[in-house]
Enzyme design. Structure first.
Site, PDB file in Angstrom:
ATOM      1  N   HIS A 112       0.815  -1.213   0.000  1.00 30.03           N
ATOM      2  CA  HIS A 112       0.000   0.000   0.000  1.00 30.03           C
ATOM      3  C   HIS A 112       0.853   1.270   0.000  1.00 30.03           C
ATOM      4  O   HIS A 112       0.338   2.360  -0.213  1.00 30.03           O
ATOM      5  CB  HIS A 112      -0.996   0.003   1.163  1.00 30.03           C
ATOM      6  CG  HIS A 112      -0.424   0.332   2.511  1.00 30.03           C
ATOM      7  ND1 HIS A 112      -0.071  -0.626   3.445  1.00 30.03           N
ATOM      8  CD2 HIS A 112      -0.153   1.518   3.107  1.00 30.03           C
ATOM      9  CE1 HIS A 112       0.371  -0.031   4.535  1.00 30.03           C
ATOM     10  NE2 HIS A 112       0.344   1.259   4.363  1.00 30.03           N
TER      11      HIS A 112
ATOM     12  N   SER B 292       4.553   2.828   7.783  1.00 30.08           N
ATOM     13  CA  SER B 292       4.252   1.648   6.976  1.00 30.08           C
ATOM     14  C   SER B 292       5.443   1.230   6.127  1.00 30.08           C
ATOM     15  O   SER B 292       6.023   2.046   5.413  1.00 30.08           O
ATOM     16  CB  SER B 292       3.060   1.929   6.063  1.00 30.08           C
ATOM     17  OG  SER B 292       1.882   2.085   6.812  1.00 30.08           O
TER      18      SER B 292
ATOM     19  N   ASP C 248       0.347  -7.501   1.554  1.00 31.66           N
ATOM     20  CA  ASP C 248       0.756  -6.103   1.697  1.00 31.66           C
ATOM     21  C   ASP C 248       2.277  -5.975   1.752  1.00 31.66           C
ATOM     22  O   ASP C 248       2.824  -5.192   2.527  1.00 31.66           O
ATOM     23  CB  ASP C 248       0.123  -5.481   2.944  1.00 31.66           C
ATOM     24  CG  ASP C 248       0.198  -3.950   2.927  1.00 31.66           C
ATOM     25  OD1 ASP C 248       0.444  -3.379   1.841  1.00 31.66           O
ATOM     26  OD2 ASP C 248       0.018  -3.328   3.994  1.00 31.66           O
TER      27      ASP C 248
END
Length: 467
Positions: A93, A203, A123
């Site tokens: 992402h 992230s 992911d």
């Protein structure tokens, strides 16, 4: 024989000795506490220093489709170098579907990077720095099988764009199941839950143990909660990364079924296996005779079991790891009987289909995924989904709406996204005045006529106060 004066003197001396001993003990305890604190600080700093040189601040430019338009937006994320020639691990992402990726290293060197591959199901994404250098610092990868709740961990990355940041906490849970609330939740792994601060921008960064080894990939946080973050176990990431580096993608198998834990069907603690909750009617599982309510108890003779929700990712992964187009024998329990069914695996499609903008008509379309086909109750996987339409544009004026499935164009079946785009471009170049489409909206099928040469209505002006 001692006099009273001597006795009082000895007593006072004894008391003073005891007080001195007590003060000395307190001093030693205080010194010990100070030493322990220093040792902890030193261990944390050493762990950080082992990983920090391989930390990467990532600035991708991503392709997004919104309200019938294709746009490019800049985002911020984190990553870490895993090889001396510049391979980087981050989140899908963060870097997936990027048109440009700029990486800033810990020493503030800057490089462009290419997206080697990305896997939406876990992911995880892999980047490669665009350089011939082979002396980049790299992290050491641990095994997430050896982690325990209560272990000290560090989360490194760029929270809110603040690069080279470090937060500290513990592992709260080693195998947190996040459920199937939306398609962004990875179906093939549980998560490491931590109270080390993970914020937007973290992230893709590393979750590190006190020895300076990476045990997870920071990925998400629980909205509305303080310091409840989640990381992808590094063992899951390693398997995906290896495949991406070798082939550029991750290949998985499916038999077209969804699973539920056995407690969803029975309270019997002796019930083994996993419940089949749904079967895609277009899948090989349906062809083999699997039906909702069956209990799968073995795959090619190997027992399989998911009593609780957190057991489901392992079951799904067992099926996904089977070779594509392989015939497997499933032992299923149906009622009081058990039977063997032979099922041929098929390749798992992407979680989200590719999208394409048709700017002349002001709308976007995407591929049909098995999820869309099942939810729309389509007879086949042919067609395209209208993923967005601009207000007042040609497509919107014709009556196309987000969520419509276009089945036919001028009487011909729409095979796939590529074929649809090619035909539409032909009609646009030929300036065909009327283009007839058959679409499915909900349970109904209807016709839509696209009129190319009509003037496009300008969006109505909106009067309002300042933002």
């Amino acid at each position: 024989m001692r006099t009273a004066i001597e006795a009082r003197y000895l007593t006072r001396r004894t008391v003073l000795k005891r007080l001195a001993t007590t003060f000395a003990a307190c001093a030693l305890i205080a010194a010990g506490c100070a030493t322990t604190g220093t040792s902890t600080d030193r261990a944390v700093i050493q762990a950080k220093n082992k990983v920090a040189p391989a930390l990467v601040h990532i600035r991708p430019v991503k392709e997004v489709f919104n309200e019938g338009k294709r746009e490019e937006v800049s985002v911020i994320g984190s990553g870490f170098i895993i090889s001396e020639d510049g391979y980087i691990v981050t989140n899908e992402h963060v870097a997936g579907e990027s048109t440009l990726v700029r990486c800033v290293l810990y020493n503030k060197e800057e490089f462009d990077a290419e997206v080697v591959g990305a896997d939406k199901y876990t992911d995880v994404a892999v980047l490669k720095l665009k350089t011939d250098r082979t002396n980049f610092p790299k992290v050491k990868l641990a095994s997430s099988q050896n982690i325990e709740s209560g272990q000290t961990v560090l989360a490194l990355g760029s929270p809110q764009g603040l690069s080279r940041s470090v937060s500290m906490g513990i592992i709260s849970v080693t195998d947190r199941y996040l459920g199937d609330r939306d398609e962004s939740i990875a179906p093939y792994n549980n998560w490491i839950q931590t109270d080390a601060a993970i914020n937007p921008g973290n992230s893709g960064g590393p979750l590190v143990n006190i020895r300076g080894e990476v045990v997870g990939v920071n990925a998400r946080r629980l909205g509305g909660a303080d310091n409840v973050g989640f990381a992808i176990p590094i063992d899951t990431a390693k398997q995906v990364v290896d495949q991406i580096i070798k082939t550029g993608r991750v290949t998985r198998s499916t038999i077209g079924v969804s699973f539920q834990e056995t407690t969803s069907k029975t309270d019997d603690p002796k019930q083994l296996g996993v419940v089949i909750g749904d079967v895609d009617p277009l899948s090989t599982g349906a062809e083999a005779g699997l039906v909702p309510g069956d209990v799968l108890v073995a795959v090619d003779g190997t027992p399989i079991n998911a009593r609780f929700e957190e057991d489901l990712p392992e079951v799904r992964k067992r099926i996904a790891d089977l070779p594509v187009d392989k015939e497997v024998t499933l032992r299923v329990q149906r009622g009081s009987e058990e039977k063997d069914l032979v099922v041929k695996t098929q390749a798992l499609s992407d979680m989200r289909g590719k999208q394409q903008e048709i700017p002349q008509w002001g709308f976007t379309v995407s591929e049909l995924t098995p999820n869309i086909v099942r939810r729309a109750q389509l007879a086949s996987n042919k067609g395209v989904l209208v993923s967005g339409a601009q207000v007042g544009a040609v497509a919107s004026n014709a009556g196309l709406r987000q969520g419509d499935v276009i089945l036919k164009l001028d009487g011909a079946e729409v095979e796939n996204l590529e074929a649809f785009t090619a035909i539409v471009n032909q009609r646009i170049e030929a300036k065909t005045k009327l283009v007839l489409m058959q679409v499915k909206r909900g349970a109904l099928t209807r016709y839509v006529i696209v009129k190319q040469n009509e003037p496009v209505a300008a969006p109505a002006a909106v009067n309002g106060g300042n933002e």
